[in-house]
Design a protein around this motif. Structure first.
Motif, mmCIF file in Angstrom:
data_model
loop_
_atom_site.group_PDB
_atom_site.id
_atom_site.type_symbol
_atom_site.label_atom_id
_atom_site.label_comp_id
_atom_site.label_asym_id
_atom_site.label_seq_id
_atom_site.Cartn_x
_atom_site.Cartn_y
_atom_site.Cartn_z
ATOM 1 N N GLN A 70 13.002 -8.926 6.854
ATOM 2 C CA GLN A 70 12.366 -8.091 6.141
ATOM 3 C C GLN A 70 11.856 -6.931 6.842
ATOM 4 O O GLN A 70 11.136 -6.892 7.938
ATOM 5 C CB GLN A 70 10.859 -8.825 5.488
ATOM 6 N N VAL A 71 11.896 -5.737 6.005
ATOM 7 C CA VAL A 71 11.059 -4.533 6.556
ATOM 8 C C VAL A 71 9.821 -4.519 6.301
ATOM 9 O O VAL A 71 9.426 -4.805 5.294
ATOM 10 C CB VAL A 71 11.906 -3.179 5.825
ATOM 11 N N LYS A 72 9.101 -4.320 7.393
ATOM 12 C CA LYS A 72 7.605 -4.148 7.340
ATOM 13 C C LYS A 72 7.028 -2.975 8.159
ATOM 14 O O LYS A 72 7.803 -2.514 9.346
ATOM 15 C CB LYS A 72 7.112 -5.530 8.268
ATOM 16 N N PHE A 73 6.072 -2.417 7.687
ATOM 17 C CA PHE A 73 5.457 -1.209 8.656
ATOM 18 C C PHE A 73 4.149 -1.819 8.769
ATOM 19 O O PHE A 73 3.493 -2.507 8.103
ATOM 20 C CB PHE A 73 5.300 -0.128 7.246
ATOM 21 N N ARG A 74 3.639 -1.355 10.223
ATOM 22 C CA ARG A 74 2.654 -1.755 10.555
ATOM 23 C C ARG A 74 1.949 -0.772 11.545
ATOM 24 O O ARG A 74 2.426 0.084 12.086
ATOM 25 C CB ARG A 74 2.580 -2.956 11.239
ATOM 26 N N VAL A 75 0.447 -0.924 11.688
ATOM 27 C CA VAL A 75 -0.073 -0.076 12.609
ATOM 28 C C VAL A 75 -0.747 -1.126 13.670
ATOM 29 O O VAL A 75 -1.563 -2.007 13.393
ATOM 30 C CB VAL A 75 -1.439 0.761 11.694
ATOM 31 N N GLY A 76 -0.364 -1.089 14.978
ATOM 32 C CA GLY A 76 -0.636 -1.952 15.888
ATOM 33 C C GLY A 76 -0.121 -3.454 15.286
ATOM 34 O O GLY A 76 1.163 -3.458 14.965
ATOM 35 N N ARG A 77 -0.814 -4.309 15.413
ATOM 36 C CA ARG A 77 -0.638 -5.768 14.859
ATOM 37 C C ARG A 77 -0.755 -5.822 13.391
ATOM 38 O O ARG A 77 -0.369 -6.697 12.626
ATOM 39 C CB ARG A 77 -1.186 -6.812 15.473
ATOM 40 N N LEU A 78 -1.409 -4.851 12.672
ATOM 41 C CA LEU A 78 -1.575 -4.974 11.309
ATOM 42 C C LEU A 78 -0.387 -4.449 10.415
ATOM 43 O O LEU A 78 -0.099 -3.581 10.495
ATOM 44 C CB LEU A 78 -3.077 -4.126 11.091
ATOM 45 N N VAL A 79 -0.056 -5.463 9.710
ATOM 46 C CA VAL A 79 0.921 -4.939 8.600
ATOM 47 C C VAL A 79 0.425 -4.435 7.432
ATOM 48 O O VAL A 79 -0.566 -5.027 6.842
ATOM 49 C CB VAL A 79 1.762 -6.332 8.213
ATOM 50 N N TYR A 80 0.834 -3.369 6.801
ATOM 51 C CA TYR A 80 0.304 -2.745 5.722
ATOM 52 C C TYR A 80 1.394 -2.446 4.646
ATOM 53 O O TYR A 80 0.823 -2.302 3.504
ATOM 54 C CB TYR A 80 -0.458 -1.443 6.028
ATOM 55 N N LEU A 81 2.298 -2.498 4.868
ATOM 56 C CA LEU A 81 3.676 -2.654 3.772
ATOM 57 C C LEU A 81 4.659 -3.736 4.444
ATOM 58 O O LEU A 81 4.979 -3.582 5.335
ATOM 59 C CB LEU A 81 4.335 -1.419 3.864
ATOM 60 N N ALA A 82 5.209 -4.361 3.300
ATOM 61 C CA ALA A 82 6.222 -5.293 3.667
ATOM 62 C C ALA A 82 7.199 -5.397 2.502
ATOM 63 O O ALA A 82 6.819 -5.541 1.157
ATOM 64 C CB ALA A 82 5.794 -6.633 3.822
ATOM 65 N N LEU A 83 8.402 -5.095 2.512
ATOM 66 C CA LEU A 83 9.394 -5.114 1.354
ATOM 67 C C LEU A 83 9.955 -6.587 1.530
ATOM 68 O O LEU A 83 10.284 -7.227 2.553
ATOM 69 C CB LEU A 83 10.680 -4.411 1.758
ATOM 70 N N SER A 84 10.135 -7.168 0.185
ATOM 71 C CA SER A 84 10.929 -8.410 0.004
ATOM 72 C C SER A 84 12.290 -8.435 0.854
ATOM 73 O O SER A 84 12.894 -7.531 0.801
ATOM 74 C CB SER A 84 11.022 -8.812 -1.311
ATOM 75 N N ARG A 85 12.841 -9.599 0.907
ATOM 76 C CA ARG A 85 14.349 -9.839 1.372
ATOM 77 C C ARG A 85 15.062 -8.757 0.367
ATOM 78 O O ARG A 85 16.197 -8.302 0.930
ATOM 79 C CB ARG A 85 14.386 -10.938 1.647
ATOM 80 N N ASP A 86 15.182 -9.140 -0.883
ATOM 81 C CA ASP A 86 16.105 -8.334 -1.576
ATOM 82 C C ASP A 86 15.645 -7.053 -2.164
ATOM 83 O O ASP A 86 16.222 -6.345 -2.862
ATOM 84 C CB ASP A 86 16.091 -9.338 -2.949
ATOM 85 N N GLU A 87 14.699 -6.375 -1.439
ATOM 86 C CA GLU A 87 14.142 -5.189 -1.504
ATOM 87 C C GLU A 87 13.699 -4.942 -2.986
ATOM 88 O O GLU A 87 13.869 -3.572 -3.273
ATOM 89 C CB GLU A 87 15.094 -4.144 -0.890
ATOM 90 N N THR A 88 13.268 -5.515 -3.781
ATOM 91 C CA THR A 88 12.793 -5.301 -5.034
ATOM 92 C C THR A 88 11.299 -5.276 -5.306
ATOM 93 O O THR A 88 10.739 -4.733 -6.224
ATOM 94 C CB THR A 88 13.366 -6.458 -6.071
ATOM 95 N N THR A 89 10.558 -5.807 -4.111
ATOM 96 C CA THR A 89 9.123 -5.774 -4.021
ATOM 97 C C THR A 89 8.454 -5.355 -3.001
ATOM 98 O O THR A 89 9.053 -5.677 -1.934
ATOM 99 C CB THR A 89 8.411 -7.404 -4.353
ATOM 100 N N LEU A 90 7.412 -4.839 -3.137
ATOM 101 C CA LEU A 90 6.761 -4.138 -2.014
ATOM 102 C C LEU A 90 5.281 -4.888 -2.028
ATOM 103 O O LEU A 90 4.652 -4.718 -2.985
ATOM 104 C CB LEU A 90 6.405 -2.590 -2.098
ATOM 105 N N GLY A 91 4.909 -5.414 -0.850
ATOM 106 C CA GLY A 91 3.766 -5.893 -0.578
ATOM 107 C C GLY A 91 2.773 -4.921 0.171
ATOM 108 O O GLY A 91 3.434 -4.369 0.942
ATOM 109 N N PHE A 92 1.525 -4.728 -0.151
ATOM 110 C CA PHE A 92 1.043 -3.435 0.643
ATOM 111 C C PHE A 92 -0.545 -4.244 0.613
ATOM 112 O O PHE A 92 -0.909 -4.789 -0.245
ATOM 113 C CB PHE A 92 0.958 -2.333 -0.417
ATOM 114 N N ALA A 93 -1.362 -3.317 1.693
ATOM 115 C CA ALA A 93 -2.433 -3.807 1.862
ATOM 116 C C ALA A 93 -3.356 -3.069 0.610
ATOM 117 O O ALA A 93 -3.249 -2.173 0.286
ATOM 118 C CB ALA A 93 -2.987 -3.156 3.206
ATOM 119 N N TYR A 94 -4.354 -3.958 0.212
ATOM 120 C CA TYR A 94 -5.118 -3.575 -0.948
ATOM 121 C C TYR A 94 -6.640 -4.218 -0.797
ATOM 122 O O TYR A 94 -6.420 -5.672 -0.703
ATOM 123 C CB TYR A 94 -4.403 -3.805 -2.212
#
Length: 114
Positions: free
Chosen positions: A25-49
């Motif tokens: 899974q592609v994830k974007f983070r700042v330090g240890r905090l993940v703020y974006l994560a793409l699903s394995r099939d890249e259809t869904t974006l998880g995001f901090a909210y």
């Protein structure tokens, strides 16, 4: 509709943002905090909210936004269908998620407020 490359183009240049591949899974983070994560099939974006606002977001557009699975409700997190987002919405979600993870001074400097 936005793509993974659109997400990457917005998140990669943000100060302190790092892209990682975690369990396919592609994830974007700042330090240890993940703020974006793409699903394995890249259809869904998880995001901090913010937790206190996510029920309203999901209720307003349930086709576009979904709550995370029950075990993840303790986190500040929402999911969005990439096929339902436009470029402006994506930009807003990415920047807002990122600002939840960086120091206020970093966000203000990047956004031109300081």
């Amino acid at each position: 509709m936005v793509t993974v490359e659109d997400v990457r183009a917005l998140a990669s240049p943000l100060p302190r943002s790092e892209e990682h591949l975690v369990r396919d899974q592609v994830k974007f983070r700042v330090g240890r905090l993940v703020y974006l994560a793409l699903s394995r099939d890249e259809t869904t974006l998880g995001f901090a909210y913010p937790k206190e606002h996510r029920a309203g977001l999901v209720a307003a557009e349930p086709r576009k936004f979904q709550l995370p699975r029950e075990s993840d409700l303790r986190f500040n997190w929402v999911h969005a269908s990439l096929s339902e987002l436009d470029a402006d919405e994506l930009a807003e979600l990415v920047i807002n998620a990122w600002t939840m993870c960086v120091p206020k001074k970093v966000a203000a400097a990047y956004l031109g407020a300081g």
